[in-house]
Motif scaffolding. Sequence first.
Motif, PDB file in Angstrom:
ATOM      1  N   VAL A 211      46.657 -20.781  17.597  1.00 50.61           N
ATOM      2  CA  VAL A 211      47.845 -20.772  18.482  1.00 50.61           C
ATOM      3  C   VAL A 211      48.346 -22.243  18.324  1.00 50.61           C
ATOM      4  CG1 VAL A 211      48.827 -20.218  20.514  1.00 50.61           C
ATOM      5  CG2 VAL A 211      47.123 -18.797  19.690  1.00 50.61           C
ATOM      6  N   LEU A 212      49.733 -22.369  17.998  1.00 52.72           N
ATOM      7  CA  LEU A 212      50.593 -23.546  18.168  1.00 52.72           C
ATOM      8  C   LEU A 212      50.987 -23.654  19.686  1.00 52.72           C
ATOM      9  CD1 LEU A 212      51.917 -22.316  14.923  1.00 52.72           C
ATOM     10  CD2 LEU A 212      51.829 -24.845  15.276  1.00 52.72           C
TER      11      LEU A 212
ATOM     12  N   GLU B 253      37.724 -13.686  20.267  1.00 52.76           N
ATOM     13  CA  GLU B 253      37.028 -12.889  19.474  1.00 52.76           C
ATOM     14  C   GLU B 253      37.716 -13.457  17.921  1.00 52.76           C
ATOM     15  OE1 GLU B 253      34.843  -8.685  17.866  1.00 52.76           O
ATOM     16  OE2 GLU B 253      36.993  -8.821  19.036  1.00 52.76           O
ATOM     17  N   HIS B 254      38.979 -13.878  18.229  1.00 53.17           N
ATOM     18  CA  HIS B 254      39.654 -14.140  16.632  1.00 53.17           C
ATOM     19  C   HIS B 254      40.078 -15.610  16.872  1.00 53.17           C
ATOM     20  CE1 HIS B 254      40.274  -9.564  17.427  1.00 53.17           C
ATOM     21  NE2 HIS B 254      39.725  -9.572  16.161  1.00 53.17           N
ATOM     22  N   SER B 255      39.753 -16.511  18.090  1.00 50.18           N
ATOM     23  CA  SER B 255      40.319 -17.615  18.089  1.00 50.18           C
ATOM     24  C   SER B 255      39.992 -18.647  17.136  1.00 50.18           C
ATOM     25  CB  SER B 255      40.102 -17.979  19.543  1.00 50.18           C
ATOM     26  OG  SER B 255      40.673 -19.388  19.745  1.00 50.18           O
ATOM     27  N   SER B 256      40.908 -19.452  16.603  1.00 49.42           N
ATOM     28  CA  SER B 256      40.501 -20.673  16.038  1.00 49.42           C
ATOM     29  C   SER B 256      41.066 -21.972  16.479  1.00 49.42           C
ATOM     30  CB  SER B 256      41.041 -20.293  14.452  1.00 49.42           C
ATOM     31  OG  SER B 256      40.230 -19.765  13.498  1.00 49.42           O
ATOM     32  N   GLY B 257      41.370 -21.769  17.603  1.00 51.90           N
ATOM     33  CA  GLY B 257      41.704 -22.982  18.323  1.00 51.90           C
ATOM     34  C   GLY B 257      43.293 -22.787  18.726  1.00 51.90           C
ATOM     35  N   LEU B 258      43.721 -24.222  18.952  1.00 51.38           N
ATOM     36  CA  LEU B 258      44.950 -24.686  19.349  1.00 51.38           C
ATOM     37  C   LEU B 258      45.491 -25.824  18.526  1.00 51.38           C
ATOM     38  CD1 LEU B 258      44.749 -24.365  23.244  1.00 51.38           C
ATOM     39  CD2 LEU B 258      45.222 -22.460  21.816  1.00 51.38           C
TER      40      LEU B 258
ATOM     41  N   PHE C 156      54.290 -37.188  29.564  1.00 53.17           N
ATOM     42  CA  PHE C 156      54.311 -35.686  29.323  1.00 53.17           C
ATOM     43  C   PHE C 156      53.349 -35.244  28.232  1.00 53.17           C
ATOM     44  CE2 PHE C 156      58.441 -35.820  27.387  1.00 53.17           C
ATOM     45  CZ  PHE C 156      58.401 -34.953  26.493  1.00 53.17           C
ATOM     46  N   MET C 157      53.925 -36.319  27.045  1.00 50.79           N
ATOM     47  CA  MET C 157      53.059 -35.649  25.759  1.00 50.79           C
ATOM     48  C   MET C 157      51.713 -36.024  25.707  1.00 50.79           C
ATOM     49  SD  MET C 157      55.698 -34.102  24.035  1.00 50.79           S
ATOM     50  CE  MET C 157      55.123 -34.010  22.293  1.00 50.79           C
ATOM     51  N   ASP C 158      51.615 -37.169  26.368  1.00 48.61           N
ATOM     52  CA  ASP C 158      50.099 -37.681  26.229  1.00 48.61           C
ATOM     53  C   ASP C 158      49.009 -36.843  27.022  1.00 48.61           C
ATOM     54  OD1 ASP C 158      47.790 -39.690  25.768  1.00 48.61           O
ATOM     55  OD2 ASP C 158      48.051 -40.200  27.937  1.00 48.61           O
ATOM     56  N   SER C 159      49.534 -36.289  28.282  1.00 48.59           N
ATOM     57  CA  SER C 159      48.925 -35.299  28.926  1.00 48.59           C
ATOM     58  C   SER C 159      48.596 -33.940  28.347  1.00 48.59           C
ATOM     59  CB  SER C 159      49.692 -34.938  30.380  1.00 48.59           C
ATOM     60  OG  SER C 159      49.839 -36.409  31.088  1.00 48.59           O
ATOM     61  N   TYR C 160      49.557 -33.627  27.617  1.00 48.36           N
ATOM     62  CA  TYR C 160      49.559 -32.475  26.835  1.00 48.36           C
ATOM     63  C   TYR C 160      48.429 -32.230  25.936  1.00 48.36           C
ATOM     64  CZ  TYR C 160      51.803 -30.120  22.550  1.00 48.36           C
ATOM     65  OH  TYR C 160      52.058 -29.748  21.593  1.00 48.36           O
ATOM     66  N   VAL C 161      48.416 -33.491  25.242  1.00 47.64           N
ATOM     67  CA  VAL C 161      47.490 -33.648  24.161  1.00 47.64           C
ATOM     68  C   VAL C 161      46.021 -33.514  24.734  1.00 47.64           C
ATOM     69  CG1 VAL C 161      46.510 -35.310  22.425  1.00 47.64           C
ATOM     70  CG2 VAL C 161      49.073 -34.723  22.402  1.00 47.64           C
ATOM     71  N   LYS C 162      45.847 -34.380  25.662  1.00 40.65           N
ATOM     72  CA  LYS C 162      44.507 -34.703  26.296  1.00 40.65           C
ATOM     73  C   LYS C 162      44.142 -33.257  26.820  1.00 40.65           C
ATOM     74  CE  LYS C 162      44.991 -39.700  27.660  1.00 40.65           C
ATOM     75  NZ  LYS C 162      45.341 -40.418  28.708  1.00 40.65           N
ATOM     76  N   LEU C 163      44.771 -32.491  27.413  1.00 36.86           N
ATOM     77  CA  LEU C 163      44.484 -31.279  28.093  1.00 36.86           C
ATOM     78  C   LEU C 163      44.154 -30.318  27.030  1.00 36.86           C
ATOM     79  CD1 LEU C 163      44.179 -29.562  30.505  1.00 36.86           C
ATOM     80  CD2 LEU C 163      46.447 -29.028  30.394  1.00 36.86           C
ATOM     81  N   LEU C 164      44.937 -30.153  25.939  1.00 32.22           N
ATOM     82  CA  LEU C 164      44.650 -29.342  24.685  1.00 32.22           C
ATOM     83  C   LEU C 164      43.355 -29.808  24.132  1.00 32.22           C
ATOM     84  CD1 LEU C 164      47.082 -27.997  22.153  1.00 32.22           C
ATOM     85  CD2 LEU C 164      45.074 -29.155  21.182  1.00 32.22           C
ATOM     86  N   ILE C 165      42.949 -30.821  23.903  1.00 27.42           N
ATOM     87  CA  ILE C 165      41.795 -31.239  23.299  1.00 27.42           C
ATOM     88  C   ILE C 165      40.727 -30.822  24.276  1.00 27.42           C
ATOM     89  CG2 ILE C 165      40.345 -33.172  22.603  1.00 27.42           C
ATOM     90  CD1 ILE C 165      42.885 -34.610  21.417  1.00 27.42           C
ATOM     91  N   LYS C 166      40.545 -31.214  25.512  1.00 28.06           N
ATOM     92  CA  LYS C 166      39.628 -31.189  26.541  1.00 28.06           C
ATOM     93  C   LYS C 166      39.280 -29.616  26.477  1.00 28.06           C
ATOM     94  CE  LYS C 166      38.322 -31.403  31.273  1.00 28.06           C
ATOM     95  NZ  LYS C 166      38.368 -31.963  32.457  1.00 28.06           N
TER      96      LYS C 166
END
Length: 549
Positions: free
Chosen positions: A256-257, A276-281, A316-326
């Motif tokens: 998912v993008l 069951e079908h997830s390959s991540g974000l 706001f971009m840095d926070s989004y990246v960090k949260l996605l990775i975590k």
Amino acid sequence: MASPAPNKAEVLLADASATVLGPLNDKTKKILSKEAAVFLVLLHRTFNKTRKELLQKRVTRQAELDRGVLPDFLPETKHIRENDAWRGAPPAPGLQDRRLEITGPVDRKMVVNALNSEVWTYMADFEDATAPTWDNMINGQLNLHDAIRRQVDFKQGEKWYRLRTDRRLPTLICRARGWHLDEKHFLVDGEPMSGSLFDFGLYFFNNAEELVKRGSGPYFYLPKMESHLEARLWNDVFNLSQDYIGMRRGTIRGTVLIETILAAFEMDEIIYELREHSSGLNCGRWDYIFSVIKRFRQNPSFVLPDRSSVTMTVPFMDSYVKLLIKICHKRGVHAMGGMAAQIPIKNDPAANEVAMSNVRADKLREVRAGHDGTWVAHPALAPIAGEIFNQYMPTPNQMWVLRPEVEVTANDLLNMNVPGKVTEDGVRKNLAIGLGYMEGWLRGIGCVPLNYLMEDAATAEVSRSQVWQWVRHGAVTAEGQKVTKEYTLRLLKEEATKLAKDAPKGNKYATAVKYMSTQVTGEDYAEFITSLLYNEITTTSANQPAAKL
């Protein structure tokens, strides 16, 4: 791949018909067989009602945002976020190592060049990098069908384009169109089919079993979702489709993008719905910026400076990246980085070195943050990005990097403290990029090289939305000029004149100006420029004689 004069084809079913309003020939019938059409009709009848209801929820949500209601993490799904036990699916065959992915349109030349690149996967894009003409969509499906079977080689002029045979080819991932787009060339019960279901359905029906035989599977990128309910719909589509052809559930995988601000508040839930079908974000950076501007366009607190100032390191971009990775690593799935859109500057070595240095810095930031892979738009960038990821991530991924120190709040995701100014140069660049992209799109080209950057629909959306926002809220440039409707339309005319002067005959700048001028005055605002322009590139021919599939 020239098509004959258009025919209207009808697939007669038990209680209704599907109608194709686009050119058909023997090659397209290989893709759009009667059996495939029956499957598409099933998808439409089963899921289109829910799709339309979810799109209406977007409208309702926008009205709330316009009233000043800010998004937050959902209280009703708190139990999903706080449950540490559940995980997404383990990496599927061919997706364990995704440290470098190339993305691009689905024309035959791009397909061959992408699969010959020094990358691990190729995202074949039916969405932002492809203008959805009938020929583009059908021929794109044909090109992927042939590439999967190693039958895609072709000759153009005196040059042969052949798939390399000296190594394993990159794993293929298909990006279907977003839920908001229709396919007006394919009607079911008189209604246009969802572009998402059309793209997914044809690719899956024609290729799923062949892909599994060859050691991978039917893998997808899923764009522009705004809630976990939209992810749930995709999961339901996956389950029905696998059951329909007798394939084990979980064979399909979807990445998912996260390219909308609202989806950023539901990342755990999106993985959960697809687990069951997830390959991540994936961090879809340009669409994400577009979404922030679009969704908060009535709120003066969200006015951003020039596009060049909105980097991945602003709050706001840095926070989004960090949260996605975590979140991804907590759930055992890939956290994919964003696009390097640069194009090599062959006639200026000094400028090229600056551009490539920016690519290196961006990829170094991503791998150090914990991303498991990244995107490039041009094969020449693959060695540069690959060198960075190979050096700093010698393993297939780094899902063991859990980032326990990261704590991201709703306020962090909405922190618009972005240093920078609005400048006349920024206004002009946005207008020129929007016009340049729209002109190419109207000619059927969905990925346009402009100023040594590969611009797609996402960057064009940022460009026109920023200008709209500046006019709406009376931004003042660094030069002291208030950005008004009159000022913007004057600059639009000037930029269009410059672009049209150097353009070949038959260009579409007059049409691009007509549409662009409605989108940069702070008044009317289309949800997507692709939807705004779509009727200009449809080739429906309902009055032609019928021909059966």
